[in-house]
Write an enzyme that holds these catalytic residues in place. Structure first.
Site, PDB file in Angstrom:
ATOM      1  N   LEU A 139     -38.041  31.102 -30.856  1.00 36.18           N
ATOM      2  CA  LEU A 139     -36.853  30.359 -30.442  1.00 36.18           C
ATOM      3  C   LEU A 139     -35.970  31.230 -29.570  1.00 36.18           C
ATOM      4  CD1 LEU A 139     -34.599  28.190 -30.589  1.00 36.18           C
ATOM      5  CD2 LEU A 139     -33.939  29.180 -32.798  1.00 36.18           C
ATOM      6  N   SER A 140     -35.572  30.723 -28.410  1.00 39.19           N
ATOM      7  CA  SER A 140     -34.632  31.361 -27.506  1.00 39.19           C
ATOM      8  C   SER A 140     -35.062  32.779 -27.155  1.00 39.19           C
ATOM      9  CB  SER A 140     -33.224  31.312 -28.082  1.00 39.19           C
ATOM     10  OG  SER A 140     -32.284  31.583 -27.078  1.00 39.19           O
ATOM     11  N   ALA A 141     -34.331  33.826 -27.582  1.00 37.60           N
ATOM     12  CA  ALA A 141     -34.777  35.184 -27.261  1.00 37.60           C
ATOM     13  C   ALA A 141     -36.142  35.441 -27.880  1.00 37.60           C
ATOM     14  CB  ALA A 141     -33.769  36.216 -27.762  1.00 37.60           C
ATOM     15  N   PRO A 345     -30.095  32.953 -29.580  1.00 36.69           N
ATOM     16  CA  PRO A 345     -31.116  32.115 -29.043  1.00 36.69           C
ATOM     17  C   PRO A 345     -31.357  31.062 -30.017  1.00 36.69           C
ATOM     18  CG  PRO A 345     -31.942  34.256 -29.409  1.00 36.69           C
ATOM     19  CD  PRO A 345     -30.554  34.217 -29.877  1.00 36.69           C
TER      20      PRO A 345
END
Length: 414
Positions: A139-141, A345
């Site tokens: 997820l995200s980063a 993130p």
């Protein structure tokens, strides 16, 4: 993210006794140049030869957060596979973000990327996992790092899933991170594909099958990143950027399928209309339900379930577009617009029902009721200026419709 934002159970030496002990830490998995911790969950009695899923949390999160809320542990029990949850820390990054933007940490044989590879090797040895069925998601980063890992180690990962993330090797320095996060890099599919090919020069084996998840209202990682990811991985596969099929799925989700030329999906793009920044989940007891909603876990559709079908974790071969079985009712299917919140993130949570919230600007952004730009907070929907994005300025926000908030410091009467 934006450099500052996306930057933003005892020790076990053997196999954790999954169902009884839950998530357990595993030590001694290698030289660990990325200074990461390895946690795993393995269903009790899991036979050898089963798949392995590596799941990377977002900024400000932990392995436990991702284990609890993403749905992967539920699916591990249902379908029978081992899971590894890598965890970074504040000594690596002040916001405990994986370093997807640092070429000294996210490339083959270096830093965090090598630490994750060593975790895979350890898990395969401990649990007897099938080395040809290892997958990575994030997820995200964590998604940015997952994309990098797919490019770095296509010989290790058979597939990947990138939720609210960025293309592989979009940035190679912290200074370049915010540009990737906030806007298009204006590269051609071939230029994006070259970033993957350059990550492991000379590689001639099969490429990973890639699922891409993104909300159309993501204000933390611009939705154009999903298009760039699509361009990148379809080019790597040598297929066009026109979908071979599209389908409507629950949670206002549109699935675009890109076949490998032999009728098998190679890349799948899931666009969740109206969703902000986070991982799509769908709590409930139905076949297609999994996960728990909360901050950065958005109640829309269970991305882990559909990704698992795509990878064939259910025992299928993923050769058909994922079906849409009935789901049990679940609460608040409308996520709030996404904040450009503190380096997480895993930003915006699902939008609550109409109501009022009084809190400081930092927390309003973190809760998904506002977003920040240039150091100021703005109410989602109305875009009213709330003043400095910090812990010291407080406002009352009233939600008047899904994802639309107004300043209501004088009261929240109807």
């Amino acid at each position: 993210m934006a450099a500052g934002v996306l930057l933003a159970a005892g020790l076990l030496t053997g196999v954790p006794q999954a169902s009884a002990a839950g998530l357990g830490q595993v030590t001694g998995f290698g030289t660990n140049p990325g200074n990461l911790a390895m946690y795993s969950y393995v269903p009790a009695g899991l036979p050898t030869g089963r798949p392995l899923v590596v799941a990377l949390h977002g900024c400000t999160q932990t392995a436990t957060d991702y284990y609890d809320d993403s749905g992967w542990a539920q699916l591990a029990d249902r379908w029978g596979f081992a899971t590894v949850f890598p965890q970074t820390n504040s000594s690596n990054n002040p916001l405990s973000c994986f370093s997807w933007f640092d070429s000294g940490k996210d490339t083959r044989g270096k830093g965090e990327a090598l630490s994750v590879k060593q975790m895979v090797d350890k898990a395969v040895a401990l649990y007897g996992s099938d080395p040809s069925r290892v997958y990575v998601t994030g997820l995200s980063a964590g998604a940015g790092m997952a994309a990098d890992l797919l490019a770095d180690y296509p010989d290790v990962f058979a597939g990947g899933s990138i939720a609210s993330g960025l293309p592989a090797q979009c940035a190679t320095t912290q200074a370049a991170a915010s540009g990737c996060q906030n806007s298009s890099r204006n590269l051609t599919p071939a230029q994006w594909g070259d970033k993957v090919r350059a990550s492991y020069p000379g590689y001639t084996g099969p490429w990973p099958r890639v699922a891409i998840w993104h909300g159309s209202s993501d204000g933390t990682v611009a939705p154009v990143n999903a298009t760039e990811l699509r361009d990148q991985w379809t080019d790597v596969w040598g297929i066009g950027q026109s979908a071979s099929a599209t389908r409507s799925l629950p949670g206002n989700t549109t699935l675009s399928v890109y076949d490998d030329g032999a009728g098998r999906p190679a890349v799948q793009l899931y666009t969740v209309s109206g969703m902000g920044h986070g991982l799509p989940v769908s709590p409930g007891s139905g076949t297609a339900n999994c996960g728990k909603s909360g901050a950065y876990f958005l109640n829309t559709i269970c991305s882990s379930y559909y990704t698992g079908l795509f990878w064939g974790l259910d025992g299928g071969d993923g050769s058909t577009a994922t079906p849409s079985p009935s789901s049990s009712p679940s609460a608040s299917p409308s996520p709030s617009a996404s904040p450009s919140a503190p380096p997480s993130p895993s930003a915006s949570p699902s939008a609550p029902p109409p109501g009022c919230w009084t809190d400081n600007n930092y927390n309003q952004v973190a809760a998904g009721r506002a977003h920040q730009s240039g150091g100021y907070a703005y109410a989602n929907g109305s875009n009213q200026n709330m003043g400095l994005w910090n812990l010291f300025v407080t406002h009352t926000l009233k939600q008047t419709s899904a994802g639309y908030f107004v300043i209501a410091d004088s009261g929240c009467g109807a």
